[in-house]
Write a protein that holds these residues in place. Structure first.
Motif, PDB file in Angstrom:
ATOM      1  N   HIS A 193       0.882  -1.338   0.067  1.00  0.00           N
ATOM      2  CA  HIS A 193      -0.052   0.242   0.100  1.00  0.00           C
ATOM      3  C   HIS A 193       0.762   1.107   0.109  1.00  0.00           C
ATOM      4  O   HIS A 193       0.802   2.117   0.919  1.00  0.00           O
ATOM      5  CB  HIS A 193      -0.836  -0.028   1.163  1.00  0.00           C
ATOM      6  CG  HIS A 193      -0.250  -0.267   2.157  1.00  0.00           C
ATOM      7  ND1 HIS A 193       0.450   0.486   3.106  1.00  0.00           N
ATOM      8  CD2 HIS A 193      -0.460  -1.629   3.103  1.00  0.00           C
ATOM      9  CE1 HIS A 193       0.848  -0.144   4.125  1.00  0.00           C
ATOM     10  NE2 HIS A 193       0.531  -1.503   4.392  1.00  0.00           N
ATOM     11  N   PRO A 194       1.774   1.307  -0.970  1.00  0.00           N
ATOM     12  CA  PRO A 194       2.627   2.506  -1.231  1.00  0.00           C
ATOM     13  C   PRO A 194       1.791   3.853  -1.171  1.00  0.00           C
ATOM     14  O   PRO A 194       0.723   3.855  -1.521  1.00  0.00           O
ATOM     15  CB  PRO A 194       3.462   2.320  -2.404  1.00  0.00           C
ATOM     16  CG  PRO A 194       2.789   1.343  -3.256  1.00  0.00           C
ATOM     17  CD  PRO A 194       1.953   0.506  -2.376  1.00  0.00           C
ATOM     18  N   LEU A 195       2.495   4.921  -0.724  1.00  0.00           N
ATOM     19  CA  LEU A 195       1.777   6.187  -0.720  1.00  0.00           C
ATOM     20  C   LEU A 195       1.684   6.690  -2.027  1.00  0.00           C
ATOM     21  O   LEU A 195       0.469   7.382  -2.148  1.00  0.00           O
ATOM     22  CB  LEU A 195       2.659   7.197   0.183  1.00  0.00           C
ATOM     23  CG  LEU A 195       2.624   6.882   1.621  1.00  0.00           C
ATOM     24  CD1 LEU A 195       3.528   7.938   2.474  1.00  0.00           C
ATOM     25  CD2 LEU A 195       1.271   7.023   2.474  1.00  0.00           C
ATOM     26  N   VAL A 196       2.640   6.608  -3.030  1.00  0.00           N
ATOM     27  CA  VAL A 196       2.537   7.241  -4.245  1.00  0.00           C
ATOM     28  C   VAL A 196       2.409   6.009  -5.380  1.00  0.00           C
ATOM     29  O   VAL A 196       1.744   6.238  -6.256  1.00  0.00           O
ATOM     30  CB  VAL A 196       3.950   8.095  -4.502  1.00  0.00           C
ATOM     31  CG1 VAL A 196       3.751   8.608  -5.810  1.00  0.00           C
ATOM     32  CG2 VAL A 196       3.824   9.165  -3.364  1.00  0.00           C
ATOM     33  N   ARG A 197       3.429   5.250  -5.381  1.00  0.00           N
ATOM     34  CA  ARG A 197       3.463   4.106  -6.349  1.00  0.00           C
ATOM     35  C   ARG A 197       1.976   3.435  -6.463  1.00  0.00           C
ATOM     36  O   ARG A 197       0.983   3.426  -5.564  1.00  0.00           O
ATOM     37  CB  ARG A 197       4.655   3.432  -6.396  1.00  0.00           C
ATOM     38  CG  ARG A 197       5.587   3.931  -6.721  1.00  0.00           C
ATOM     39  CD  ARG A 197       6.786   2.999  -6.642  1.00  0.00           C
ATOM     40  NE  ARG A 197       8.226   3.413  -7.280  1.00  0.00           N
ATOM     41  CZ  ARG A 197       9.289   3.723  -6.481  1.00  0.00           C
ATOM     42  NH1 ARG A 197       9.272   3.902  -5.327  1.00  0.00           N
ATOM     43  NH2 ARG A 197      10.417   4.211  -7.388  1.00  0.00           N
TER      44      ARG A 197
END
Length: 302
Positions: free
Chosen positions: A218-222
């Motif tokens: 659950h990456p912030l950007v990718r």
């Protein structure tokens, strides 16, 4: 010991205590310079962690986020690679403390700085989280840096959260996994019971259990990568036991938690979750699919 050599000099970081820490613990960092550093524009000691996580590259954010198969939406170019998962690392800043440099100069010698591990700190693991203390001295010339790794152990939360129980497939029985407790340490024997109540006319059963580790992206950007499932070898718990429709049968089991199990963790870009998976098959009943369920449990290191 963190070390940087600079024109015959060295900058070191020493941690007290040097051993593992727990959330809310305080570590004293001794910064040692064997000669002064001039032309300093800023100096700080930083606490954070290197966060390893999977992500989707060359894919579509909307499709990946919805956990849908891209091929279902492709009407041409069958077999084209629409993207794949890759691992990467990112630095997660937690806090920093400035080091005074009067007149743009850090004097030689030692100075002690105290840093507090936050209460929400994720546990250390080779899989996802490496806690670090970093020194960064910004200069008009070459910067000075040094770093030291520390280990953060995590205890089970109190109260423990409710663990999920999921039915994966099957039609022959209601199957429930009941561990003796919700949280375990690496290397411990996880003990529990599997409750089997047939809803179909079956007479015998075979039970296997295994441990699964999930790494959830659950990456912030990718674009999030797919959930990675690591399955441990299954253990045959019982075979040929008698079943009766509508009657509950309780079968105890024991299975080892891996010695190197990373703790149950939620970091900025990914999470680790653990499950016990039970599979019940019905020999002699080819028309009845096996039942497979899994039940979550936590791994803690403190």
């Amino acid at each position: 010991m963190g070390l940087l050599r600079r024109r015959g000099s060295s900058t070191t970081l020493r941690l007290h205590p040097a051993g593992p820490l727990r959330p809310t613990d305080t570590v004293t960092v001794t910064v040692a310079l064997d000669e002064p550093v001039d032309r300093v524009e800023g100096a700080r000691l930083e606490l954070g962690y290197v966060n390893r996580y999977p992500y989707r590259w060359a894919g579509r954010r909307a499709v990946s986020s919805a956990s849908l198969d891209h091929d279902l939406f492709s009407t041409v170019d069958v077999g084209t690679d629409y993207g794949s998962d890759r691992d990467t690392e990112e630095w997660v800043h937690v806090l920093d403390v400035p080091l005074p440099a009067a007149g743009g100069r850090l004097e030689a010698g030692t100075r002690d700085v105290q840093l507090r591990v936050p209460s929400w700190a994720p546990g250390s693991s080779d899989v996802m989280v490496r806690w670090m203390i970093r020194l960064h001295v910004e200069r008009s010339g070459r910067d000075v840096t040094a770093e030291e790794e520390l280990t953060v152990l995590v205890a089970p939360p109190d109260p423990a959260p409710e663990q999920p129980h999921e039915r994966l497939e099957g039609q022959g029985a209601e199957v429930v996994v009941v561990p003796d407790r919700d949280w375990w340490r690496p290397g411990e024997e996880l003990r529990g019971t599997v409750l089997i109540t047939p809803t179909a006319p079956v007479s015998t059963g075979t039970l296997d259990v295994r441990i699964e580790r999930l790494r959830i992206s659950h990456p912030l950007v990718r674009t999030p990568g797919g959930t990675q499932v690591i399955e441990r070898p299954s253990v045959r718990v019982a075979k040929g036991f008698t079943l009766r429709t509508g009657v509950e049968t309780a079968i105890p089991f024991v299975i080892a938690v891996p010695e190197d199990a990373p703790p149950t963790t939620e970091s900025v870009h990914a999470s680790v979750a653990w499950f016990v998976r039970a599979s019940v098959e019905y020999p002699g009943h080819a028309s009845i699919w096996p039942d497979r369920v899994r039940r979550g449990f936590g791994v803690f290191t403190a």
